[in-house]
Scaffold this motif. Structure first.
Motif, short mmCIF file in Angstrom:
data_model
loop_
_atom_site.label_atom_id
_atom_site.label_comp_id
_atom_site.label_asym_id
_atom_site.label_seq_id
_atom_site.Cartn_x
_atom_site.Cartn_y
_atom_site.Cartn_z
N HIS A 89 0.53 -0.81 7.69
CA HIS A 89 0.35 -1.99 6.85
C HIS A 89 1.68 -2.56 6.35
CE1 HIS A 89 0.67 1.16 3.70
NE2 HIS A 89 1.18 0.20 2.98
N PHE A 90 2.76 -1.77 6.47
CA PHE A 90 4.06 -2.21 5.95
C PHE A 90 5.10 -2.39 7.05
CE2 PHE A 90 8.15 -0.98 3.71
CZ PHE A 90 8.29 -2.19 3.05
N GLU A 95 10.42 -4.04 8.96
CA GLU A 95 11.27 -4.29 10.12
C GLU A 95 11.81 -5.72 10.15
OE1 GLU A 95 8.56 -3.10 13.17
OE2 GLU A 95 8.74 -0.97 12.63
N ALA A 96 11.22 -6.60 9.35
CA ALA A 96 11.74 -7.97 9.23
C ALA A 96 12.89 -8.05 8.23
CB ALA A 96 10.62 -8.93 8.82
N ILE A 213 5.07 -9.19 -5.15
CA ILE A 213 5.32 -10.27 -4.19
C ILE A 213 6.67 -10.00 -3.53
CG2 ILE A 213 5.75 -12.73 -3.83
CD1 ILE A 213 4.16 -13.28 -6.35
N LYS A 214 6.72 -10.15 -2.22
CA LYS A 214 7.99 -10.12 -1.50
C LYS A 214 8.07 -11.40 -0.67
CE LYS A 214 9.22 -6.36 0.78
NZ LYS A 214 10.49 -5.82 0.23
N LEU A 215 9.13 -12.17 -0.85
CA LEU A 215 9.35 -13.40 -0.10
C LEU A 215 10.57 -13.24 0.79
CD1 LEU A 215 8.87 -15.82 -3.11
CD2 LEU A 215 7.24 -15.48 -1.26
N GLY A 231 -2.19 1.39 -0.21
CA GLY A 231 -2.47 1.69 1.19
C GLY A 231 -2.77 0.49 2.04
N SER A 232 -2.39 -0.70 1.59
CA SER A 232 -2.68 -1.92 2.34
C SER A 232 -1.57 -2.93 2.11
CB SER A 232 -4.02 -2.52 1.93
OG SER A 232 -3.98 -2.93 0.58
N GLY A 233 -1.47 -3.88 3.02
CA GLY A 233 -0.48 -4.93 2.89
C GLY A 233 -0.84 -6.10 3.78
#
Length: 280
Positions: A89-90, A95-96, A213-215, A231-233
């Motif tokens: 989920h991450f 990796e970006a 939040i991640k931008l 456990g989710s994204g």
């Protein structure tokens, strides 16, 4: 004419596969929007796959081979892009990160992964997985700390962090661990490597009560927003959705303390933890 060769997985497979996708699309005379229609995704999603900021999923790979006439090239090679040290989920978001131009993050409960110290990260993972073997925890901690290598560059990405004041008072690992973790963050801010703001309890209700939040912005791909739960994204690329989360971050920034008062508050809490640890 022979088909394209399999990619070397050791040579940034996502970036190489993205470059091959751009080449194949151009050769087929298709725009990103046109190819997106064939895959039932947006043109910006195609752009992100070409830039390597998003994975090419197996179901997309098979369709790409069909539309672009590339045999089984993408189906064969997309597997290399699915090998990751991170939870499914991450993985795409993590990796970006090295490709970003700017990173903006709000965290309501814990120090962001890129800023965690080894003892803090270990305490977090142990809380998530209380019965895991130590070797499994070691691997998770190593992967998290390796992500922070992108901060070795003195200027890129621009990393702007807003922390809820609750982060300072959640005693992860005990007083000594907290003192070290908070000092690590303020040290990066004092060295002008990150911008750090604190959202105080006195701000009351705020624009992101429900989570983090991640931008992420990129020099050659559309921006992304990452939202995470237990456990989710979810990685968002819809322009209107990303813009809405950017507004949320702007509202948080407006409600937070300015950087210098924020650092002073965090450093004072770190000192309190350090003194507590020294008490007999």
């Amino acid at each position: 004419m022979p088909g394209p060769k399999d990619l070397d997985p050791s040579a940034s497979p996502r970036a190489l596969l993205g470059a091959e996708l751009r080449h194949a699309r151009t050769r087929a005379g298709l725009t990103q929007d046109q190819l997106g229609e064939a895959l039932f995704v947006s043109g910006s999603y195609i752009g992100q796959m070409e830039a390597g900021t998003r994975r090419i999923l197996p179901e997309h790979a098979a369709r790409l081979d069909e539309v672009l006439g590339t045999g089984s090239f993408f189906a064969r090679n997309c597997a290399a892009c699915h090998r990751s040290r991170y939870p499914d989920h991450f993985a795409e978001a993590a990796e970006a990160e090295p490709l970003t131009e700017t990173l903006k993050e709000f965290e309501p409960t814990l120090i962001p992964g890129l800023l965690q110290t080894e003892p803090y990260a270990r305490a977090v993972f142990r809380a998530y997985r209380p019965t895991a073997e130590e070797t499994a925890i070691d691997e998770l901690v190593a992967a998290r700390l390796d992500r922070a290598a992108l901060l070795a560059d003195p200027t890129r990405p621009l990393f702007w962090v807003i922390l809820d004041e609750a982060v300072l008072h959640r005693r992860v690992g005990g007083p000594a661990v907290m003192a070290g973790a908070l000092r690590h963050m303020t040290g990066l801010a004092r060295r002008r490597r990150i911008i750090l703001q604190l959202l105080p309890f006195s701000a009351g209700a705020h624009a992101s009560m429900s989570g983090s939040i991640k931008l992420m912005t990129f020099p050659d791909a559309p921006p992304l927003a990452y939202l995470q739960g237990v456990g989710s994204g979810r990685l968002e690329d819809d322009p209107a959705t990303v813009a809405r989360h950017q507004l949320t971050f702007d509202l948080l920034r407006a409600a937070a303390l300015a950087p210098e008062p924020s650092l002073a508050r965090i450093e004072a809490v770190a000192e309190d933890y350090a003194h507590e640890e020294q008490q007999p």
